[in-house]
Design a protein around this motif. Structure first.
Motif, PDB file in Angstrom:
ATOM      1  N   ILE A  93     152.323   1.141  -3.737  1.00  0.00           N
ATOM      2  CA  ILE A  93     153.227   0.564  -4.724  1.00  0.00           C
ATOM      3  C   ILE A  93     152.737  -0.820  -5.107  1.00  0.00           C
ATOM      4  O   ILE A  93     151.996  -1.462  -4.366  1.00  0.00           O
ATOM      5  CB  ILE A  93     154.682   0.467  -4.206  1.00  0.00           C
ATOM      6  N   THR A  94     153.167  -1.265  -6.290  1.00  0.00           N
ATOM      7  CA  THR A  94     152.882  -2.644  -6.701  1.00  0.00           C
ATOM      8  C   THR A  94     153.989  -3.530  -6.147  1.00  0.00           C
ATOM      9  O   THR A  94     154.658  -3.171  -5.193  1.00  0.00           O
ATOM     10  CB  THR A  94     152.808  -2.756  -8.231  1.00  0.00           C
ATOM     11  N   GLY A  95     154.189  -4.673  -6.742  1.00  0.00           N
ATOM     12  CA  GLY A  95     155.249  -5.551  -6.259  1.00  0.00           C
ATOM     13  C   GLY A  95     155.649  -6.538  -7.329  1.00  0.00           C
ATOM     14  O   GLY A  95     154.991  -6.688  -8.350  1.00  0.00           O
ATOM     15  N   ALA A  96     156.742  -7.228  -7.084  1.00  0.00           N
ATOM     16  CA  ALA A  96     157.221  -8.226  -8.036  1.00  0.00           C
ATOM     17  C   ALA A  96     156.252  -9.396  -8.105  1.00  0.00           C
ATOM     18  O   ALA A  96     155.654  -9.786  -7.098  1.00  0.00           O
ATOM     19  CB  ALA A  96     158.600  -8.715  -7.610  1.00  0.00           C
ATOM     20  N   PRO A  97     156.051  -9.964  -9.298  1.00  0.00           N
ATOM     21  CA  PRO A  97     155.154 -11.117  -9.418  1.00  0.00           C
ATOM     22  C   PRO A  97     155.770 -12.387  -8.843  1.00  0.00           C
ATOM     23  O   PRO A  97     156.987 -12.504  -8.726  1.00  0.00           O
ATOM     24  CB  PRO A  97     154.942 -11.238 -10.930  1.00  0.00           C
ATOM     25  N   GLY A  98     154.909 -13.319  -8.466  1.00  0.00           N
ATOM     26  CA  GLY A  98     155.382 -14.618  -7.998  1.00  0.00           C
ATOM     27  C   GLY A  98     155.942 -14.582  -6.587  1.00  0.00           C
ATOM     28  O   GLY A  98     155.701 -13.667  -5.811  1.00  0.00           O
ATOM     29  N   LEU A  99     156.716 -15.611  -6.258  1.00  0.00           N
ATOM     30  CA  LEU A  99     157.312 -15.738  -4.933  1.00  0.00           C
ATOM     31  C   LEU A  99     158.735 -15.187  -4.869  1.00  0.00           C
ATOM     32  O   LEU A  99     159.437 -15.396  -3.883  1.00  0.00           O
ATOM     33  CB  LEU A  99     157.335 -17.219  -4.519  1.00  0.00           C
ATOM     34  N   GLU A 100     159.124 -14.453  -5.921  1.00  0.00           N
ATOM     35  CA  GLU A 100     160.513 -14.001  -5.996  1.00  0.00           C
ATOM     36  C   GLU A 100     160.807 -12.813  -5.093  1.00  0.00           C
ATOM     37  O   GLU A 100     161.970 -12.480  -4.857  1.00  0.00           O
ATOM     38  CB  GLU A 100     160.870 -13.630  -7.442  1.00  0.00           C
ATOM     39  N   ALA A 101     159.783 -12.140  -4.601  1.00  0.00           N
ATOM     40  CA  ALA A 101     160.005 -10.970  -3.749  1.00  0.00           C
ATOM     41  C   ALA A 101     160.804 -11.372  -2.508  1.00  0.00           C
ATOM     42  O   ALA A 101     160.435 -12.310  -1.802  1.00  0.00           O
ATOM     43  CB  ALA A 101     158.671 -10.360  -3.337  1.00  0.00           C
ATOM     44  N   ASP A 102     161.884 -10.646  -2.246  1.00  0.00           N
ATOM     45  CA  ASP A 102     162.714 -10.964  -1.092  1.00  0.00           C
ATOM     46  C   ASP A 102     162.229 -10.202   0.143  1.00  0.00           C
ATOM     47  O   ASP A 102     161.220  -9.501   0.107  1.00  0.00           O
ATOM     48  CB  ASP A 102     164.187 -10.679  -1.390  1.00  0.00           C
ATOM     49  N   GLU A 103     162.942 -10.352   1.237  1.00  0.00           N
ATOM     50  CA  GLU A 103     162.533  -9.717   2.488  1.00  0.00           C
ATOM     51  C   GLU A 103     162.440  -8.199   2.342  1.00  0.00           C
ATOM     52  O   GLU A 103     161.524  -7.566   2.874  1.00  0.00           O
ATOM     53  CB  GLU A 103     163.529 -10.066   3.602  1.00  0.00           C
ATOM     54  N   ALA A 104     163.385  -7.611   1.623  1.00  0.00           N
ATOM     55  CA  ALA A 104     163.381  -6.157   1.448  1.00  0.00           C
ATOM     56  C   ALA A 104     162.155  -5.708   0.663  1.00  0.00           C
ATOM     57  O   ALA A 104     161.542  -4.676   0.982  1.00  0.00           O
ATOM     58  CB  ALA A 104     164.656  -5.708   0.734  1.00  0.00           C
ATOM     59  N   ALA A 105     161.764  -6.479  -0.358  1.00  0.00           N
ATOM     60  CA  ALA A 105     160.585  -6.131  -1.150  1.00  0.00           C
ATOM     61  C   ALA A 105     159.306  -6.242  -0.314  1.00  0.00           C
ATOM     62  O   ALA A 105     158.410  -5.397  -0.409  1.00  0.00           O
ATOM     63  CB  ALA A 105     160.496  -7.028  -2.376  1.00  0.00           C
ATOM     64  N   TRP A 106     159.230  -7.288   0.508  1.00  0.00           N
ATOM     65  CA  TRP A 106     158.077  -7.422   1.397  1.00  0.00           C
ATOM     66  C   TRP A 106     158.023  -6.279   2.405  1.00  0.00           C
ATOM     67  O   TRP A 106     156.959  -5.708   2.666  1.00  0.00           O
ATOM     68  CB  TRP A 106     158.129  -8.773   2.123  1.00  0.00           C
ATOM     69  N   ASP A 107     159.170  -5.934   2.964  1.00  0.00           N
ATOM     70  CA  ASP A 107     159.202  -4.835   3.928  1.00  0.00           C
ATOM     71  C   ASP A 107     158.757  -3.524   3.288  1.00  0.00           C
ATOM     72  O   ASP A 107     158.016  -2.744   3.893  1.00  0.00           O
ATOM     73  CB  ASP A 107     160.604  -4.675   4.514  1.00  0.00           C
ATOM     74  N   LEU A 108     159.207  -3.275   2.051  1.00  0.00           N
ATOM     75  CA  LEU A 108     158.836  -2.035   1.368  1.00  0.00           C
ATOM     76  C   LEU A 108     157.324  -1.987   1.124  1.00  0.00           C
ATOM     77  O   LEU A 108     156.681  -0.959   1.370  1.00  0.00           O
ATOM     78  CB  LEU A 108     159.596  -1.915   0.047  1.00  0.00           C
TER      79      LEU A 108
END
Length: 272
Positions: A93-108
């Protein structure tokens, strides 16, 4: 390793590189479990394969970041075809740009792009060691050797995927287990254009960075490159040959390379 007669699992097999890999493997004489989070796309790929080569593919919907579901894929393969000899950890998967990714996004991102590889290896390697043979192919990205403009989660987890594949190769390469790591740049898949679809500055820049850095290849070409590397038992698979030049430039003068990447990012964002 010769593919003919082998039993393989391909994750992220419902399209793109994974779907092309499943088709290429069966064309070369393997039997394949096509796994995807979207069961319908996995089934469509398996149906297409079986229409041309009957009883060489089965489909399964699975979240391959989940150990129990990976275990289920292995059991399915064993029940349909026999012991799993090759595993293509291709889902990503890709991910959200920047530092906005939260803990759940990092875990995924960590679960799908890295831990899914670790969990599959933990289930498969012991049996491969007993049988004296096995092949693990990790789909990382050129971002795992270089970086990714935009998404920190993607850049970091793809670096980690390369690192885990290296570790597997070093640790088990003299015990019959082969490991390869696929690191392409632009491939004509939905994943490539997800940044532009986001409409966000860094997301759009991420897609443009990849599409402007080299040719956008078709998944079938990438799959052919993977099978050639497997036949040669070659670790690093680079469908875009210029990635090696970029990687060498990075290693030869890291600070210069970082300055160049900052300039490149600024140009993509219209800041330079």
């Amino acid at each position: 390793m010769k593919v003919a007669g082998k039993v393989a699992i391909v994750t992220g097999g419902g399209g793109g590189i994974g779907g092309a890999l499943a088709e290429a493997l069966t064309a070369a004489g393997a039997r394949v479990v096509v796994a995807d989070l979207d069961a319908s796309t996995a089934q469509a790929v398996a149906d297409k394969i079986n229409a041309e080569r009957p009883e060489t593919a089965v489909a399964a919907g699975a979240d391959v970041s989940d150990t129990d579901q990976i275990r289920g894929l292995i059991a399915l393969a064993e029940g349909e075809f026999g012991p799993v000899e090759m595993y293509f950890a291709n889902a990503g998967i890709t991910g959200a740009p920047g530092l906005e990714a939260d803990e759940a996004a990092w875990d995924l991102s960590l679960d799908v792009n890295l831990r899914a590889h670790i969990r599959a290896a933990q289930l498969l390697v012991p049996g491969w060691l007993e049988r004296g043979e096995g092949y693990f192919v990790s789909t990382a990205s050129a971002a795992g050797l270089l970086t990714q403009i935009g998404s920190a989660t993607y850049a970091v987890t793809k670096h980690a995927a390369v690192g885990f594949a290296e570790w597997l190769n070093v640790t088990y390469g003299d015990r019959g287990i082969r490991v390869s790591c696929l690191c392409p740049m632009g491939v004509n898949t939905k994943l490539l254009y997800s940044g532009e679809e986001s409409g966000e500055g860094l997301g759009v820049a991420a897609t443009r960075a990849v599409t402007s850095a080299g040719d956008v290849l078709e998944p079938a070409q990438v799959a052919a490159d993977v099978l050639a590397a497997v036949d040669e038992e070659r670790f690093l698979i680079l469908p875009h040959a210029n990635v090696l030049d970029m990687y060498r430039q990075k290693g030869s003068d890291y600070d210069r390379w970082l300055r160049g990447m900052r300039r490149y990012q600024a140009s993509l964002l219209g800041q330079g």
